[in-house]
Design a protein around this motif. Sequence first.
Motif, PDB file in Angstrom:
ATOM      1  N   GLU A 142       0.817  -1.219   0.000  1.00 43.70           N
ATOM      2  CA  GLU A 142       0.000   0.000   0.000  1.00 43.70           C
ATOM      3  C   GLU A 142       0.849   1.268   0.000  1.00 43.70           C
ATOM      4  O   GLU A 142       0.399   2.331  -0.427  1.00 43.70           O
ATOM      5  CB  GLU A 142      -0.935  -0.008   1.207  1.00 43.70           C
ATOM      6  CG  GLU A 142      -1.999  -1.107   1.128  1.00 43.70           C
ATOM      7  CD  GLU A 142      -2.816  -1.217   2.409  1.00 43.70           C
ATOM      8  OE1 GLU A 142      -2.414  -0.594   3.415  1.00 43.70           O
ATOM      9  OE2 GLU A 142      -3.845  -1.925   2.396  1.00 43.70           O
ATOM     10  N   ALA A 143       2.086   1.136   0.489  1.00 41.11           N
ATOM     11  CA  ALA A 143       2.980   2.300   0.538  1.00 41.11           C
ATOM     12  C   ALA A 143       3.686   2.550  -0.789  1.00 41.11           C
ATOM     13  O   ALA A 143       4.099   3.673  -1.072  1.00 41.11           O
ATOM     14  CB  ALA A 143       4.023   2.110   1.641  1.00 41.11           C
ATOM     15  N   THR A 144       3.811   1.515  -1.596  1.00 37.86           N
ATOM     16  CA  THR A 144       4.578   1.650  -2.849  1.00 37.86           C
ATOM     17  C   THR A 144       3.693   1.659  -4.098  1.00 37.86           C
ATOM     18  O   THR A 144       4.143   2.113  -5.147  1.00 37.86           O
ATOM     19  CB  THR A 144       5.626   0.526  -2.971  1.00 37.86           C
ATOM     20  OG1 THR A 144       4.990  -0.747  -2.781  1.00 37.86           O
ATOM     21  CG2 THR A 144       6.716   0.690  -1.913  1.00 37.86           C
ATOM     22  N   PHE A 145       2.475   1.139  -4.009  1.00 44.45           N
ATOM     23  CA  PHE A 145       1.533   1.180  -5.123  1.00 44.45           C
ATOM     24  C   PHE A 145       0.414   2.163  -4.792  1.00 44.45           C
ATOM     25  O   PHE A 145      -0.047   2.215  -3.648  1.00 44.45           O
ATOM     26  CB  PHE A 145       0.936  -0.201  -5.405  1.00 44.45           C
ATOM     27  CG  PHE A 145       1.873  -1.161  -6.065  1.00 44.45           C
ATOM     28  CD1 PHE A 145       1.837  -1.370  -7.439  1.00 44.45           C
ATOM     29  CD2 PHE A 145       2.822  -1.854  -5.324  1.00 44.45           C
ATOM     30  CE1 PHE A 145       2.717  -2.259  -8.051  1.00 44.45           C
ATOM     31  CE2 PHE A 145       3.701  -2.737  -5.920  1.00 44.45           C
ATOM     32  CZ  PHE A 145       3.651  -2.938  -7.294  1.00 44.45           C
ATOM     33  N   SER A 146      -0.001   2.929  -5.767  1.00 42.37           N
ATOM     34  CA  SER A 146      -1.074   3.899  -5.540  1.00 42.37           C
ATOM     35  C   SER A 146      -2.413   3.175  -5.433  1.00 42.37           C
ATOM     36  O   SER A 146      -2.556   2.041  -5.917  1.00 42.37           O
ATOM     37  CB  SER A 146      -1.132   4.894  -6.694  1.00 42.37           C
ATOM     38  OG  SER A 146      -1.602   4.261  -7.882  1.00 42.37           O
TER      39      SER A 146
END
Length: 258
Positions: A142-146
């Motif tokens: 969730e932190a690296t993919f929008s």
Amino acid sequence: MNSDRPAKIAKRLGIGLKALRLWEAEGLLRPHRLANGWRVFRDEDVTAAWRVAALKQLGFSLRAIKALLSRGTPSLDVILSVQEHALNEQLSQIQRAQKAILAAREKLAGGADLDADALIILHQETNMSNNFINPTTEKLWEATFSPEQIHTLKERPFTSEDQERVGAAWASVITEADRLRVIGDPSSEAAMALGRRWFSLVREFTQSDPGMIASSREFYAQGFANPTTAGQMPFDKAVWDFIRKVAEQLVARGETIT
């Protein structure tokens, strides 16, 4: 040299005799034949049978095993290393599931109810078929993919057959990468062939979208850089480092990896 009949070997490996015969019919096993035509398994035949059984346990289909073995027999140490990693992942998942169940039972014992969100989280924690996304990697995801990228991935038509095919393909290339990185030559023809298969799977995931490519790279870069998440990634950092070297060699040859 020890030798045993197929039925005894099948029993010792915990598999059916039909499975052993199927593996032989597929060319994965070549047991020794006596003068009277009887098949016997010598030490090297038992090793070959164990190798197939171990790869099956890791999720490989017979087709994937045949493809893997056609490129050279993986060493016992490589297979054991992959098994150890898989077992550690399962152990971590079991421990997380036990913790989640205990917390839910304590909540119920205190007179509280489990709302819909709590039940969904409990299901995610105890879903033993999900070895990739766990609470640790989900936060990284969730932190690296929008949100838009995650929505796009979830909306893709992906059947159970697709999941089995892609899972087996990834298991195959990861095992091959672990074998080749021990040899240590990222410029070898075997490494080049592996790289092409690896990045073909990457392209299937990213659809060659620049944003997806960047997010995927960030996912692994952050995942391996953080000790908390490094042990939860789908393969070891040593494999990741080797594949990056292979990618450099492919690009140097003018090949496209994205």
